[in-house]
Enzyme design. Structure first.
Site, PDB file in Angstrom:
ATOM      1  N   HIS A  99       8.085 -11.440  -7.076  1.00  0.00           N
ATOM      2  CA  HIS A  99       7.444 -10.132  -6.754  1.00  0.00           C
ATOM      3  C   HIS A  99       6.069 -10.135  -7.272  1.00  0.00           C
ATOM      4  O   HIS A  99       5.835 -10.727  -8.061  1.00  0.00           O
ATOM      5  CB  HIS A  99       8.488  -9.012  -7.149  1.00  0.00           C
ATOM      6  CG  HIS A  99       8.733  -9.135  -8.746  1.00  0.00           C
ATOM      7  ND1 HIS A  99       9.722 -10.132  -9.323  1.00  0.00           N
ATOM      8  CD2 HIS A  99       8.097  -8.419  -9.988  1.00  0.00           C
ATOM      9  CE1 HIS A  99       9.683  -9.874 -10.611  1.00  0.00           C
ATOM     10  NE2 HIS A  99       8.616  -8.954 -10.816  1.00  0.00           N
ATOM     11  N   HIS A 101       3.430  -7.206  -8.724  1.00  0.00           N
ATOM     12  CA  HIS A 101       3.187  -5.987  -9.226  1.00  0.00           C
ATOM     13  C   HIS A 101       1.782  -5.352  -8.681  1.00  0.00           C
ATOM     14  O   HIS A 101       0.728  -6.066  -8.685  1.00  0.00           O
ATOM     15  CB  HIS A 101       3.161  -6.001 -10.954  1.00  0.00           C
ATOM     16  CG  HIS A 101       4.324  -6.125 -11.361  1.00  0.00           C
ATOM     17  ND1 HIS A 101       5.050  -5.542 -12.078  1.00  0.00           N
ATOM     18  CD2 HIS A 101       4.877  -7.627 -11.680  1.00  0.00           C
ATOM     19  CE1 HIS A 101       6.284  -6.133 -12.737  1.00  0.00           C
ATOM     20  NE2 HIS A 101       6.006  -7.499 -12.333  1.00  0.00           N
TER      21      HIS A 101
HETATM   22  P1  AMP Z   1       8.943  -8.658 -14.101  1.00  0.00           P
HETATM   23  O1  AMP Z   1       9.300  -8.616 -15.626  1.00  0.00           O
HETATM   24  O2  AMP Z   1       7.608  -9.250 -13.858  1.00  0.00           O
HETATM   25  O3  AMP Z   1      10.041  -9.694 -13.636  1.00  0.00           O
HETATM   26  O4  AMP Z   1       9.098  -7.249 -13.489  1.00  0.00           O
HETATM   27  C1  AMP Z   1      10.554  -6.885 -12.946  1.00  0.00           C
HETATM   28  C2  AMP Z   1      10.153  -5.432 -12.789  1.00  0.00           C
HETATM   29  O5  AMP Z   1      11.168  -4.828 -12.153  1.00  0.00           O
HETATM   30  C3  AMP Z   1      10.338  -4.655 -14.180  1.00  0.00           C
HETATM   31  O6  AMP Z   1       8.834  -3.895 -14.154  1.00  0.00           O
HETATM   32  C4  AMP Z   1      11.383  -3.566 -14.093  1.00  0.00           C
HETATM   33  O7  AMP Z   1      10.862  -2.440 -14.553  1.00  0.00           O
HETATM   34  C5  AMP Z   1      11.737  -3.472 -12.677  1.00  0.00           C
HETATM   35  N1  AMP Z   1      12.867  -3.297 -12.317  1.00  0.00           N
HETATM   36  C6  AMP Z   1      14.060  -3.793 -12.799  1.00  0.00           C
HETATM   37  N2  AMP Z   1      15.066  -3.181 -12.204  1.00  0.00           N
HETATM   38  C7  AMP Z   1      14.593  -2.347 -11.008  1.00  0.00           C
HETATM   39  C8  AMP Z   1      15.262  -1.267 -10.093  1.00  0.00           C
HETATM   40  N3  AMP Z   1      16.450  -1.358  -9.960  1.00  0.00           N
HETATM   41  N4  AMP Z   1      14.391  -0.547  -9.387  1.00  0.00           N
HETATM   42  C9  AMP Z   1      13.156  -0.762  -9.466  1.00  0.00           C
HETATM   43  N5  AMP Z   1      12.305  -1.667 -10.630  1.00  0.00           N
HETATM   44  C10 AMP Z   1      13.114  -2.345 -11.232  1.00  0.00           C
END
Ligand code: AMP
Ligand code: ZN
Length: 146
Positions: A99, A101
């Site tokens: 993903h 950001h």
């Molecule tokens: P990363 O740490 O770069 O893998 O980013 C994962 C992101 O996903 C984090 O910023 C979390 O806050 C976000 N996240 C985790 N679960 C969910 C969810 N159910 N809906 C939206 N965002 C989420």
């Protein structure tokens, strides 16, 4: 993929605040935003990280990122925003479905990406460049075979 939280969002098994969706990507609000409006651009195909992202998804991911960044800039009258991706747990990745950001930034938002900058010694930058260029050449051969 079973047990992948982003695949569950894509399959509508768990709720998310979807801002944009097409055949290839979904863009949802991050539940723990750095700043409000922080959005995740998620390809619909399950892939662990950037290197696993199929080439045919590159365009869709960047297309969605641009739609979201543009909307955030207009909506919050932003002067700046960050686009980033964590790949691998030591790089901060916590959800192992690639993903991007996209997050709004503000002059006094007190957010710091703490950097410990290195310096190249005399002539060292070319040594690093030569070594990596060599690896690019050899890795491109195996890359084409994938
Ligand atoms: P990363 O740490 O770069 O893998 O980013 C994962 C992101 O996903 C984090 O910023 C979390 O806050 C976000 N996240 C985790 N679960 C969910 C969810 N159910 N809906 C939206 N965002 C989420
Ligand atoms: Zn997934």
């Amino acid at each position: 993929m079973r047990d992948c939280i982003f695949c569950k969002i894509i399959d509508k098994q768990i709720p998310a605040e979807t801002l944009f969706e097409d055949d290839h990507v979904i863009a949802v609000l991050d539940i723990n935003p750095i700043n409000y409006g922080h959005t995740l651009i998620i390809p619909k195909v399950h892939c662990r990280d950037f290197l696993a992202l199929p080439e045919e998804s590159y365009g869709s991911v960047l297309h969605a990122a641009k739609i979201i960044a543009n909307a955030l800039v207009i909506h919050y009258k932003l002067e700046g925003y960050n686009l980033f991706s964590n790949n691998g747990s030591i790089a901060g990745q916590s959800v192992f479905h690639f993903h991007l950001h996209v997050t709004p930034r503000y002059r006094d938002d007190n957010i710091r990406f703490v950097l410990n900058l290195k310096h190249y010694g005399d002539g060292e930058v070319k040594v690093f460049g030569d070594a990596i260029r060599k690896t690019i050449q050899s890795s491109l051969i195996s890359y084409k075979e994938i």
